[in-house]
Design a protein around this motif. Structure first.
Motif, mmCIF file in Angstrom:
data_model
loop_
_atom_site.group_PDB
_atom_site.id
_atom_site.type_symbol
_atom_site.label_atom_id
_atom_site.label_comp_id
_atom_site.label_asym_id
_atom_site.label_seq_id
_atom_site.Cartn_x
_atom_site.Cartn_y
_atom_site.Cartn_z
ATOM 1 N N VAL B 84 -2.669 -17.049 11.967
ATOM 2 C CA VAL B 84 -1.256 -17.360 12.442
ATOM 3 C C VAL B 84 -0.523 -16.339 11.500
ATOM 4 O O VAL B 84 -0.056 -15.380 11.399
ATOM 5 C CB VAL B 84 -0.444 -18.496 12.269
ATOM 6 N N GLU B 88 0.651 -13.286 10.917
ATOM 7 C CA GLU B 88 2.196 -11.876 10.641
ATOM 8 C C GLU B 88 2.090 -11.079 9.584
ATOM 9 O O GLU B 88 2.790 -10.298 9.216
ATOM 10 C CB GLU B 88 2.686 -13.374 9.312
ATOM 11 N N LYS B 106 10.228 -15.621 15.675
ATOM 12 C CA LYS B 106 8.519 -15.667 14.888
ATOM 13 C C LYS B 106 8.785 -17.671 14.649
ATOM 14 O O LYS B 106 7.401 -18.036 15.181
ATOM 15 C CB LYS B 106 8.439 -15.760 14.061
ATOM 16 N N GLN B 109 7.543 -18.928 18.129
ATOM 17 C CA GLN B 109 6.018 -18.920 18.374
ATOM 18 C C GLN B 109 4.974 -19.641 18.111
ATOM 19 O O GLN B 109 4.278 -20.484 18.931
ATOM 20 C CB GLN B 109 5.806 -17.015 18.152
ATOM 21 N N ILE B 110 5.254 -20.050 16.985
ATOM 22 C CA ILE B 110 4.066 -20.327 16.365
ATOM 23 C C ILE B 110 4.381 -21.685 16.715
ATOM 24 O O ILE B 110 3.303 -22.467 16.204
ATOM 25 C CB ILE B 110 4.645 -20.247 14.340
ATOM 26 N N ALA B 114 1.016 -23.728 18.157
ATOM 27 C CA ALA B 114 0.189 -25.384 17.821
ATOM 28 C C ALA B 114 1.268 -26.081 18.728
ATOM 29 O O ALA B 114 -0.299 -26.600 18.795
ATOM 30 C CB ALA B 114 1.028 -26.187 16.329
#
Lengths: 240, 240
Positions: B84, B88, B106, B109-110, B114
């Motif tokens: 990740v 970034e 963002k 999406q992150i 997870a």
């Protein structure tokens, strides 16, 4: 006019369920007027059957489970159950209102709703005694029967168990925070509120009210992550 | 030039880790050239220490754990660990390349990365024997020691246990599918590939290779949800 079916409680605003609250936030966010019909837990299933709302899930024994929120939209005749389905319905039916799902983000937003819920679920043991405190008698009896096993104490953890379990709660908020902090602004999508913020906001309200605002747990929690959770709750509460 | 540190295996492409594969997908998606340095498991920690890559997590005993992917970017001198963090970094450092995180997405999406990982993790018992099959001897010995308990059989479930556990795997894919199907297109954000698709794509590759493409499990899985998973894998494999 939209009718929102909600569950009453002893809380000042009546509404205590995070899911019916999510539907409220969505309606207010979009500026769509609505009125509320209050229904105690034992009357949810008969009400749903009467107005034609489908069950949203199943009980462990496989029988259908009817849940709130449900909305009835008199301008279209639609009856919609489930907070996510309601958000989707409002977004499509009222396209000229503010967007809950900015273009392309619906699937990601709905995934976030499910993911933060499952992650934060470890707090449930701490808050369920609060549910019994704030529900009206008919709902309390129903809730006690449905949600607590026969050998459950209705009490939250104490002493060493409290510390251990509360540490797990902290870890679950650490994880959700690790996602939230990737945003460039104070909300999940920067400086604009979207569905994801309303989804976590309604859950934070529920957590605060059931822990008790003056209780040790909320007093601890509201200081975590630079005050993210109490600030977020404050920012979305204008949609209540 | 960017150097990607990856872990070799007996697979045709070498790369077997879903996390190093995610970094590959991100680099290729952005059209950034890179070269690979192959490192077996026992040499990951010494390599990280040598090039100045920080540990990304902790072992159960609290000691630091060094993991791949790591990249070294000779044009900036940066050394970045964690898939990740690499995504970034690339997004910020190479702003004129295709966007992994379309504006405002963002954090969502992150969170998805997870959430799908934790949800699908129930498949782990089925795939870990495959890891031992495809790792080279030095990594295999390390992996066996680190990832299997002393009383673990290295075998997947069988018979009635197979059916029960595989049903749980199916349910975990049902849940992730319920998020994906909210999209208006074939990817999470409609018809455009973004980080979320690469994240789930690298995991699907790992699952397919470790189950074995001809095995009963992958043959079953690839038919679920209208073929969503094999189609998605095919669509992102061009970034391998």
């Amino acid at each position: 006019m939209i009718t929102l079916y909600d569950i009453p409680s002893k809380l000042p605003q009546g509404c205590w369920s995070p899911n019916t609250r999510k539907a409220r936030y969505c309606l207010k966010f979009k500026g769509i007027p609505y009125e509320v019909t209050w229904v105690e837990y034992p009357d949810i299933e008969p009400t749903c059957k009467k107005i034609g709302a489908p069950p949203t899930t199943k009980r462990p024994d496989g029988s259908p489970l009817y849940t709130f929120p449900v909305i009835h939209d008199s301008s279209t005749g639609a009856v919609i159950a489930d907070s996510v389905a309601i958000a989707e319905y409002l977004e499509i039916t009222y396209p000229d209102t503010p967007k809950l799902f900015p273009p392309g983000t619906k699937a990601l937003q709905i995934a976030f709703d499910a993911a933060h819920l499952v992650t934060l679920n470890v707090i449930y043991r701490f808050i369920r005694p609060g549910a019994l405190r704030i529900l009206n008698p008919p709902s309390e009896a129903y809730f006690r029967e449905q949600k607590f096993g026969p050998n459950d104490s209705y009490l939250p953890p104490e002493g060493e168990e409290w510390r251990e379990k509360w540490e797990k709660v902290k870890e679950s908020f650490d994880l959700v925070n690790s996602w939230c902090e990737k945003s460039d602004g104070e909300f999940m999508m920067g400086n604009t509120i979207s569905f994801a913020d309303l989804a976590i906001g309604c859950r934070l309200y529920w957590i605060r009210e059931l822990l008790g605002e003056q209780g040790a747990e909320w007093q601890d929690l509201k200081g975590w992550h630079g005050g993210r959770w109490s600030t977020l709750l404050q920012n979305v509460e204008k949609y209540a």
